[in-house]
Design a protein around this motif. Structure first.
Motif: not given
Ligand SMILES: Nc1nc2c(c(=O)[nH]1)N(C=O)[C@@H](CNc1ccc(C(=O)N[C@@H](CCC(=O)O)C(=O)O)cc1)CN2
Length: 428
Positions: A306-332
């Motif tokens: 879900t989008p971060p609660p603060r506009g200045d956050a660094i939005w990470l896509h974690s556990r990208a090594d797990l199956p199904g998590r895939g590449g970098l989604p929009e906004g991350r």
């Protein structure tokens, strides 16, 4: 009568040399009793130190600094002894036997320097920061304050305020005595000078405070349970700071880890997962604490879909090594894989990038948050003053000057001083 105080001011024994400082009205008498004839002021001389019975204690360098032009503002003696434990203990014992002479408390020399007007509060706070400085940038900011850069800026503003106050008083006297109306042009000139000064002060208030440099940049990792916050924390600090398990809700409270990186201090905080609705009382407290940490963060690492609660956050896509998590989604901004050193390094790069704007500029006068707060109070008073009421202008000028004077410590309470000098080590 003021006590005379003494303490080892160099590193603690055993050491090569131990500098024992003695400050107060009985310092010279004590030095003479221990070392015989006193050397010329501010000149180091070798003396044989003896106790009251005449037994030799040490062969030491003795310096006498006559007050008030000394670090403490009092008569000050330095004994540069051999740094063995027994040597230091024996000299300290001989000093403590003298009437009116006692061991100093931590920070007491500096406290006396402050009380005797040798330094002001901003300089004393700078000293505390200087003694705690671990990085080059912390040291540079602190020595600036010790050298009086903050104090000089504040004093300069206070002088200008005093001049404006004097002008206002003169105008009031004149108008009263001769029963003539005030010159509106002169009133408006003063008001615009007040405004100009307020702008200068507000500019300082807007700059990043040096507290971030000294206390560390607060980086908070937050997101839902099991999003890999603790794993990332451990990867970032390169040790097992947080417990990691596949069980959601492993981290129940905030976990802090301090690191120095690129000469900048960071405090990383791992938080409890933001569980949607929970019946578990402890988990609920953990969530509240996590939310507080999110608000207080200098940098927020947001590890959720879900989008971060603060506009200045660094939005990470974690556990990208797990199956199904895939590449970098929009906004991350970044995908983090625990099996890739490069992705952890890129998180650090993103943190360091964001940190640059949060840290004071190298050439800026380093104001602390609470000093900025007083500057803001002063500026607000100057701006609040009405243009048509000269009595209120005089009052706001007084309020502004008083706020600035707080930075220099004019009405520092015992409690405030106890807190500050409690940070100092013995002998300082
Ligand atoms: N041996 C020793 N080294 C030390 C200190 C000390 O007390 N002893 N300091 C302890 O903090 C720091 C230096 N700070 C000092 C601050 C003021 C004065 C002083 O005597 N000030 C007088 C005279 C200045 C001058 O020589 O021109 C003054 O300001 O009027 C001395 C040291 C660091 N190194």
């Amino acid at each position: 009568m003021t006590d005379t105080i003494f303490a080892v001011s160099s590193g603690q024994p055993p050491a090569a040399i131990a500098v024992i400082r003695v400050s107060g009205p009985a310092a010279f008498a004590a030095a003479e009793r221990l070392g015989g004839r006193l050397p010329e002021a501010r000149r180091a001389s070798l003396r044989t130190l003896k106790d009251a019975s005449g037994a030799v204690l040490d062969s030491a360098l003795l310096l006498c600094f006559p007050g008030p032009a000394t670090a403490t503002g009092e008569d000050l003696v330095e004994l540069h002894c051999h740094g063995g434990r027994a040597v230091v203990a024996a000299v300290e014992r001989a000093l403590a036997e003298r009437p009116g002479v006692r061991r100093a408390e931590p920070g007491e020399f500096t406290r006396r320097a402050l009380l005797n007007g040798r330094i002001d509060l901003a300089e004393a706070e700078g000293l505390a920061d200087l003694l705690e400085a671990q990085t080059e940038r912390q040291r540079r900011a602190a020595i600036g304050a010790v050298e009086g850069r903050v104090s000089q800026a504040v004093r300069g503003w206070m002088d200008r305020l005093a001049m404006l106050s004097a002008m206002v008083e003169a105008m009031l006297d004149f108008a009263e005595e001769d029963d003539v109306p005030l010159d509106p042009a002169a009133v408006s000139r003063i008001k615009s000078d007040m405004h100009e000064l307020a702008i200068v002060m507000l500019e300082v208030v807007e700059r990043p405070p040096v507290d971030r440099l000294h206390d560390g940049i607060r980086v908070v990792l937050a997101g839902p349970p099991n999003s890999g916050k603790s794993t990332l924390l451990n990867l970032l600090v390169e040790r097992e700071a947080a417990i990691v398990s596949p069980i959601a809700g492993t981290t129940r409270d905030r976990i802090e880890a301090s690191v120095l990186r690129g000469g900048v201090a960071y405090v990383l905080t791992d938080t409890a997962g933001l569980a949607e609705d929970t019946d578990d009382v402890i988990e609920a407290i953990g969530v509240t604490r996590a939310q507080e940490a999110i608000l207080q963060a200098d940098i927020l690492l947001w590890m959720a879909d879900t989008p971060p609660p603060r506009g200045d956050a660094i939005w990470l896509h974690s556990r990208a090594d797990l199956p199904g998590r895939g590449g970098l989604p929009e906004g991350r901004r970044l995908a983090v894989r625990r099996d890739e050193v490069a992705s952890v390094a890129s998180v650090w790069d993103a943190i360091a990038d964001t940190a640059t704007a949060l840290l004071p500029r190298e050439d800026a006068i380093g104001f602390k948050r609470h000093q900025q707060e007083q500057c803001r109070r002063a500026a607000n008073a100057l701006i609040a003053a009405p243009t048509d009421d000269i009595l209120l202008m005089a009052e706001e000028l007084r309020v502004a000057r008083q706020a600035l004077a707080e930075v220099l410590g004019v009405s520092a309470t015992e409690t405030m001083l106890d807190a500050l000098f409690g940070r100092f080590c013995l002998g300082k």
